[in-house]
Design a protein around this motif. Sequence first.
Motif, PDB file in Angstrom:
ATOM      1  N   GLU A 230       0.816  -1.216   0.000  1.00 46.70           N
ATOM      2  CA  GLU A 230       0.000   0.000   0.000  1.00 46.70           C
ATOM      3  C   GLU A 230       0.849   1.265   0.000  1.00 46.70           C
ATOM      4  O   GLU A 230       0.530   2.252   0.659  1.00 46.70           O
ATOM      5  CB  GLU A 230      -0.989  -0.023   1.172  1.00 46.70           C
ATOM      6  CG  GLU A 230      -1.950  -1.203   1.082  1.00 46.70           C
ATOM      7  CD  GLU A 230      -3.013  -1.242   2.169  1.00 46.70           C
ATOM      8  OE1 GLU A 230      -2.935  -0.450   3.115  1.00 46.70           O
ATOM      9  OE2 GLU A 230      -3.921  -2.090   2.056  1.00 46.70           O
ATOM     10  N   GLY A 231       1.925   1.225  -0.775  1.00 45.34           N
ATOM     11  CA  GLY A 231       2.780   2.402  -0.909  1.00 45.34           C
ATOM     12  C   GLY A 231       2.081   3.567  -1.573  1.00 45.34           C
ATOM     13  O   GLY A 231       2.513   4.719  -1.443  1.00 45.34           O
ATOM     14  N   MET A 232       0.979   3.270  -2.282  1.00 46.81           N
ATOM     15  CA  MET A 232       0.185   4.320  -2.934  1.00 46.81           C
ATOM     16  C   MET A 232      -1.064   4.666  -2.137  1.00 46.81           C
ATOM     17  O   MET A 232      -1.921   5.408  -2.610  1.00 46.81           O
ATOM     18  CB  MET A 232      -0.216   3.862  -4.341  1.00 46.81           C
ATOM     19  CG  MET A 232       0.952   3.676  -5.289  1.00 46.81           C
ATOM     20  SD  MET A 232       1.897   5.190  -5.458  1.00 46.81           S
ATOM     21  CE  MET A 232       0.633   6.264  -6.110  1.00 46.81           C
ATOM     22  N   ALA A 233      -1.183   4.139  -0.918  1.00 44.35           N
ATOM     23  CA  ALA A 233      -2.320   4.449  -0.039  1.00 44.35           C
ATOM     24  C   ALA A 233      -3.652   4.211  -0.745  1.00 44.35           C
ATOM     25  O   ALA A 233      -4.564   5.042  -0.675  1.00 44.35           O
ATOM     26  CB  ALA A 233      -2.234   5.882   0.491  1.00 44.35           C
ATOM     27  N   ASN A 234      -3.756   3.063  -1.417  1.00 45.19           N
ATOM     28  CA  ASN A 234      -4.986   2.675  -2.121  1.00 45.19           C
ATOM     29  C   ASN A 234      -5.434   3.740  -3.120  1.00 45.19           C
ATOM     30  O   ASN A 234      -6.626   3.981  -3.307  1.00 45.19           O
ATOM     31  CB  ASN A 234      -6.104   2.375  -1.121  1.00 45.19           C
ATOM     32  CG  ASN A 234      -5.759   1.222  -0.204  1.00 45.19           C
ATOM     33  OD1 ASN A 234      -5.400   1.435   0.961  1.00 45.19           O
ATOM     34  ND2 ASN A 234      -5.809   0.003  -0.716  1.00 45.19           N
ATOM     35  N   GLY A 235      -4.455   4.380  -3.762  1.00 49.73           N
ATOM     36  CA  GLY A 235      -4.742   5.354  -4.802  1.00 49.73           C
ATOM     37  C   GLY A 235      -4.772   6.796  -4.333  1.00 49.73           C
ATOM     38  O   GLY A 235      -4.845   7.710  -5.161  1.00 49.73           O
ATOM     39  N   ARG A 236      -4.687   7.032  -3.039  1.00 51.11           N
ATOM     40  CA  ARG A 236      -4.743   8.407  -2.527  1.00 51.11           C
ATOM     41  C   ARG A 236      -3.503   9.215  -2.902  1.00 51.11           C
ATOM     42  O   ARG A 236      -3.526  10.452  -2.858  1.00 51.11           O
ATOM     43  CB  ARG A 236      -4.900   8.399  -1.001  1.00 51.11           C
ATOM     44  CG  ARG A 236      -6.244   7.922  -0.508  1.00 51.11           C
ATOM     45  CD  ARG A 236      -6.303   7.957   1.003  1.00 51.11           C
ATOM     46  NE  ARG A 236      -6.081   9.315   1.503  1.00 51.11           N
ATOM     47  CZ  ARG A 236      -5.795   9.599   2.766  1.00 51.11           C
ATOM     48  NH1 ARG A 236      -5.658   8.608   3.656  1.00 51.11           N
ATOM     49  NH2 ARG A 236      -5.607  10.842   3.145  1.00 51.11           N
ATOM     50  N   LEU A 237      -2.414   8.532  -3.287  1.00 52.70           N
ATOM     51  CA  LEU A 237      -1.188   9.229  -3.665  1.00 52.70           C
ATOM     52  C   LEU A 237      -0.979   9.264  -5.168  1.00 52.70           C
ATOM     53  O   LEU A 237       0.071   9.697  -5.646  1.00 52.70           O
ATOM     54  CB  LEU A 237       0.015   8.571  -2.976  1.00 52.70           C
ATOM     55  CG  LEU A 237       0.015   8.670  -1.448  1.00 52.70           C
ATOM     56  CD1 LEU A 237       1.162   7.863  -0.855  1.00 52.70           C
ATOM     57  CD2 LEU A 237       0.085  10.107  -0.990  1.00 52.70           C
ATOM     58  N   ALA A 238      -1.960   8.797  -5.912  1.00 52.00           N
ATOM     59  CA  ALA A 238      -1.877   8.816  -7.376  1.00 52.00           C
ATOM     60  C   ALA A 238      -2.680   9.989  -7.917  1.00 52.00           C
ATOM     61  O   ALA A 238      -3.711  10.365  -7.357  1.00 52.00           O
ATOM     62  CB  ALA A 238      -2.406   7.509  -7.951  1.00 52.00           C
ATOM     63  N   ALA A 239      -2.194  10.570  -9.008  1.00 52.75           N
ATOM     64  CA  ALA A 239      -2.979  11.616  -9.664  1.00 52.75           C
ATOM     65  C   ALA A 239      -4.291  10.989 -10.145  1.00 52.75           C
ATOM     66  O   ALA A 239      -4.286   9.849 -10.619  1.00 52.75           O
ATOM     67  CB  ALA A 239      -2.196  12.196 -10.830  1.00 52.75           C
ATOM     68  N   PRO A 240      -5.435  11.675 -10.020  1.00 50.11           N
ATOM     69  CA  PRO A 240      -5.609  13.064  -9.585  1.00 50.11           C
ATOM     70  C   PRO A 240      -5.904  13.246  -8.107  1.00 50.11           C
ATOM     71  O   PRO A 240      -6.308  14.327  -7.687  1.00 50.11           O
ATOM     72  CB  PRO A 240      -6.828  13.496 -10.410  1.00 50.11           C
ATOM     73  CG  PRO A 240      -7.675  12.254 -10.432  1.00 50.11           C
ATOM     74  CD  PRO A 240      -6.702  11.101 -10.519  1.00 50.11           C
ATOM     75  N   HIS A 241      -5.732  12.197  -7.299  1.00 49.81           N
ATOM     76  CA  HIS A 241      -6.089  12.258  -5.887  1.00 49.81           C
ATOM     77  C   HIS A 241      -4.941  12.736  -5.000  1.00 49.81           C
ATOM     78  O   HIS A 241      -5.148  12.996  -3.816  1.00 49.81           O
ATOM     79  CB  HIS A 241      -6.551  10.882  -5.405  1.00 49.81           C
ATOM     80  CG  HIS A 241      -7.597  10.258  -6.271  1.00 49.81           C
ATOM     81  ND1 HIS A 241      -8.903  10.676  -6.285  1.00 49.81           N
ATOM     82  CD2 HIS A 241      -7.516   9.248  -7.184  1.00 49.81           C
ATOM     83  CE1 HIS A 241      -9.594   9.953  -7.143  1.00 49.81           C
ATOM     84  NE2 HIS A 241      -8.778   9.080  -7.705  1.00 49.81           N
ATOM     85  N   ALA A 242      -3.751  12.843  -5.524  1.00 49.50           N
ATOM     86  CA  ALA A 242      -2.561  13.144  -4.721  1.00 49.50           C
ATOM     87  C   ALA A 242      -2.637  14.521  -4.071  1.00 49.50           C
ATOM     88  O   ALA A 242      -3.198  15.459  -4.658  1.00 49.50           O
ATOM     89  CB  ALA A 242      -1.319  13.059  -5.593  1.00 49.50           C
ATOM     90  N   PRO A 243      -2.068  14.678  -2.882  1.00 49.12           N
ATOM     91  CA  PRO A 243      -2.019  15.984  -2.223  1.00 49.12           C
ATOM     92  C   PRO A 243      -1.237  16.993  -3.064  1.00 49.12           C
ATOM     93  O   PRO A 243      -0.329  16.608  -3.818  1.00 49.12           O
ATOM     94  CB  PRO A 243      -1.292  15.691  -0.903  1.00 49.12           C
ATOM     95  CG  PRO A 243      -1.427  14.225  -0.697  1.00 49.12           C
ATOM     96  CD  PRO A 243      -1.460  13.617  -2.066  1.00 49.12           C
TER      97      PRO A 243
END
Length: 323
Positions: A230-243
Motif C-alpha cells: 500500500e505504498g500508494m495508499a490505495n490510490g490516494r497518492l496517485a494523480a488526480p487524488h494526490a495531495p
Amino acid sequence: MPFARLSTATTPTCHIGLGLAAVGRPGYINLGRDRDLGEDRSVDALRERTHELLDAAYAQGVRYVDVARSYGRSEEFLAGWLAARPEIDDVVVGSKWGYTYTAGWTTDAERHEVKDHGAGTYERQRAETAALLGDRLDLYQIHSVTPDSPALTDKDLHARLAEAAAQGVTVGFSTSGPAQADAIRAALAVTVDGEPLFRTVQSTYNLLETSAAPALAEAHDAGLTVIVKEGMANGRLAAPHAPPELRAVARETGLGCDAVALAVVLRQPWAGVVLSGAATAAQLASNLHAAVVDLDEDQLTRLAALAEDPRGYWERRGRLPWH
C-alpha cells in the motif's frame, strides 16, 4: 532464504514487486478502479489482464509477486502464468492465508472476505495454495496480523508453521491497522524451540502512514526481509487524488506522483521489497520509474509533512468503498 534471489539481481527494479490484489478479483478499494478496469470484470478478462501485467513486470526486471487466498483468483492466475512459462525460475512468489474470499466474484457483496487466524483455516488454505502453486511458493504469510490476533499466541499454529518452514517454505506475516508497530514487535518475540519463527514482515507504509517505520527498522535489524504494501495508499497518492505538495514535487522531477511516492519508500534503509499494486501496464511502467527518482533534502522534507495520524488514516481507509 529464497529472497537471496532478489539481493543478487542486477536490475534496478528488482526490489519493486507486483501485488495482484487489484486484479485478482472484481471488487477492491483502490481509488480510480472503475476507470482502470472498465466494465468487463469477468474471470477471463481479469486473467488476461493479470498475465499481461506479469509479462510486463518480468520484462522490466520485477522478480517478486504477491498474492493471497483472499485475492479472488490471484493464486490461480499466477499459477497459470507460471505453468505457461516453465523457463522462468527466478520469480519469488509470496502468498498469504488468514482471510477467506467470500464475494462470489461480485463487486457489491455484503462481505468480501472473512478473517480467521485459527490453525484449521491455516491447514485448509495451505492445502488450497499448494494445489495451485505447489513448489513455486516461496513465502507464506499470516494475513493482516494485529496485536490481538490469536496467531501471535497459538502454540499449535506456531508448530505447524515451523513444520512448513522446515520443509522449505519461508514463514512470514503481514500487518494492518493503526497498531502495526505493536503487532510487529509482538511477532518478533514469537519463537519455536528458541528460534524466531518469522523471517519476513509485510506492512503498510507510505507518505501518509509512516507509524510502522521504527518497528520495521527493528525487524530488518533482526534479520527479517521487510516487504512494503500500500505504498500508494490505495490510490490516494496517485494523480488526480494526490495531495498538492506531492503533485508539486512530481512536477519538479518530471515524473508521476506514483513514482515519487514509491521512491520515498524505496529510500528507507529497511525496505527490502516495495509492492506495486498496478492494475494496468501503463500504471506499472510509471510505478517502476520509482527506481530512478532522485529527490533532494528539501523535497523529502516537504513530503514528510504529509504524514497523518495513523488512527485517522486507517479510519479513512476503512471507509473506502469496494468497487
